[in-house]
Motif scaffolding. Structure first.
Motif, mmCIF file in Angstrom:
data_model
loop_
_atom_site.group_PDB
_atom_site.id
_atom_site.type_symbol
_atom_site.label_atom_id
_atom_site.label_comp_id
_atom_site.label_asym_id
_atom_site.label_seq_id
_atom_site.Cartn_x
_atom_site.Cartn_y
_atom_site.Cartn_z
ATOM 1 N N LEU A 63 0.861 -1.322 -0.064
ATOM 2 C CA LEU A 63 -0.001 -0.065 -0.012
ATOM 3 C C LEU A 63 0.784 1.197 0.028
ATOM 4 N N VAL A 64 2.074 1.179 0.556
ATOM 5 C CA VAL A 64 2.963 2.532 0.695
ATOM 6 C C VAL A 64 4.382 2.050 0.470
ATOM 7 N N ASN A 65 4.898 2.706 -0.296
ATOM 8 C CA ASN A 65 6.376 2.729 -0.256
ATOM 9 C C ASN A 65 7.053 4.111 0.109
ATOM 10 N N GLN A 73 14.638 13.980 1.461
ATOM 11 C CA GLN A 73 13.261 14.156 2.014
ATOM 12 C C GLN A 73 12.543 13.169 1.659
ATOM 13 N N PRO A 74 11.632 12.720 2.538
ATOM 14 C CA PRO A 74 10.738 11.598 2.166
ATOM 15 C C PRO A 74 9.831 11.651 1.011
ATOM 16 N N VAL A 75 9.626 10.789 0.122
ATOM 17 C CA VAL A 75 8.400 10.709 -0.876
ATOM 18 C C VAL A 75 7.615 9.533 -0.395
ATOM 19 N N TYR A 76 6.177 9.845 -0.192
ATOM 20 C CA TYR A 76 5.411 8.324 -0.066
ATOM 21 C C TYR A 76 4.658 8.155 -1.219
ATOM 22 N N HIS A 77 4.571 6.833 -1.790
ATOM 23 C CA HIS A 77 3.879 6.443 -2.838
ATOM 24 C C HIS A 77 2.990 5.328 -2.420
ATOM 25 N N ILE A 92 -3.255 1.896 7.877
ATOM 26 C CA ILE A 92 -1.892 1.982 7.563
ATOM 27 C C ILE A 92 -1.269 3.292 7.988
ATOM 28 N N GLY A 93 -2.029 4.288 8.672
ATOM 29 C CA GLY A 93 -1.731 5.918 8.799
ATOM 30 C C GLY A 93 -1.833 6.505 7.828
ATOM 31 N N ALA A 94 -2.662 6.393 6.693
ATOM 32 C CA ALA A 94 -2.701 7.562 5.755
ATOM 33 C C ALA A 94 -2.843 8.775 5.860
ATOM 34 N N TYR A 102 4.887 16.090 3.590
ATOM 35 C CA TYR A 102 5.871 15.472 2.614
ATOM 36 C C TYR A 102 5.167 15.236 1.626
ATOM 37 N N LEU A 103 5.902 14.738 0.513
ATOM 38 C CA LEU A 103 5.159 14.480 -0.879
ATOM 39 C C LEU A 103 4.654 13.129 -0.897
ATOM 40 N N CYS A 104 3.131 13.120 -1.226
ATOM 41 C CA CYS A 104 2.355 11.904 -1.343
ATOM 42 C C CYS A 104 1.812 11.615 -2.684
ATOM 43 N N LEU A 105 2.335 10.663 -3.331
ATOM 44 C CA LEU A 105 2.061 10.294 -4.754
ATOM 45 C C LEU A 105 0.906 9.220 -4.670
ATOM 46 N N ILE A 106 -0.119 9.201 -4.914
ATOM 47 C CA ILE A 106 -1.184 8.558 -4.467
ATOM 48 C C ILE A 106 -1.855 8.050 -6.080
ATOM 49 N N GLU A 107 -1.843 6.806 -6.227
ATOM 50 C CA GLU A 107 -2.439 6.134 -7.216
ATOM 51 C C GLU A 107 -3.983 5.417 -6.635
#
Length: 139
Positions: A63-65, A73-77, A92-94, A102-107
């Motif tokens: 679900l998240v990488n 800097q973290p990027v959350y995918h 999962i703490g979304a 921080y940058l969150c890239l969400i599919e």
């Protein structure tokens, strides 16, 4: 609204640079598009433009990488395709990730629409040919 034509895979780095400039000041970036439209492939190119060195892959099952930019800097995918209910994303703490700044890239953001903050960008990938795509960016 900004529309970027991507003629082939070779055009991805230039398109990623345009998107990188367009997302400045935004931490929540949502990616929509049909299965196979190239959401993960585009995110890989975007992460490369941000200086991410590690392997970028779809977090379909995890679900998240988390990746690190060239500035550490973290990027959350996220990939929410397999979710049946937004509660699973909460589990999962979304929300904490989304609030991190921080940058969150969400599919597949439509699967968790109720959890998303109003201040976000929507990037929609549309298949226009065997290897060409159109990318639309909207607030």
């Amino acid at each position: 609204m900004l529309t970027i034509k991507i003629s082939s895979l070779d055009a991805l780095p230039a398109a990623a640079e345009q998107v990188r400039a367009a997302i400045q000041g935004h931490s929540i970036v949502c990616f929509e598009g049909e299965m196979g439209a190239g959401k993960t492939t585009f995110i890989k190119a975007l992460c490369r433009s941000l200086g991410v060195q590690e392997e970028v892959s779809s977090p379909t099952f995890s679900l998240v990488n988390e990746y690190r930019t060239g500035q550490d800097q973290p990027v959350y995918h996220f990939d929410f395709y397999r979710l049946n209910h937004p509660r699973e994303a909460e589990g999962i703490g979304a929300l904490e990730y989304f609030d991190s700044g921080y940058l969150c890239l969400i599919e597949w953001p439509s699967r968790i629409e109720a959890l998303l903050p109003p201040d976000r960008l929507l990037l929609t990938l549309t298949v226009t040919g065997p290897s060409s795509r159109e990318l639309r960016i909207e607030n």
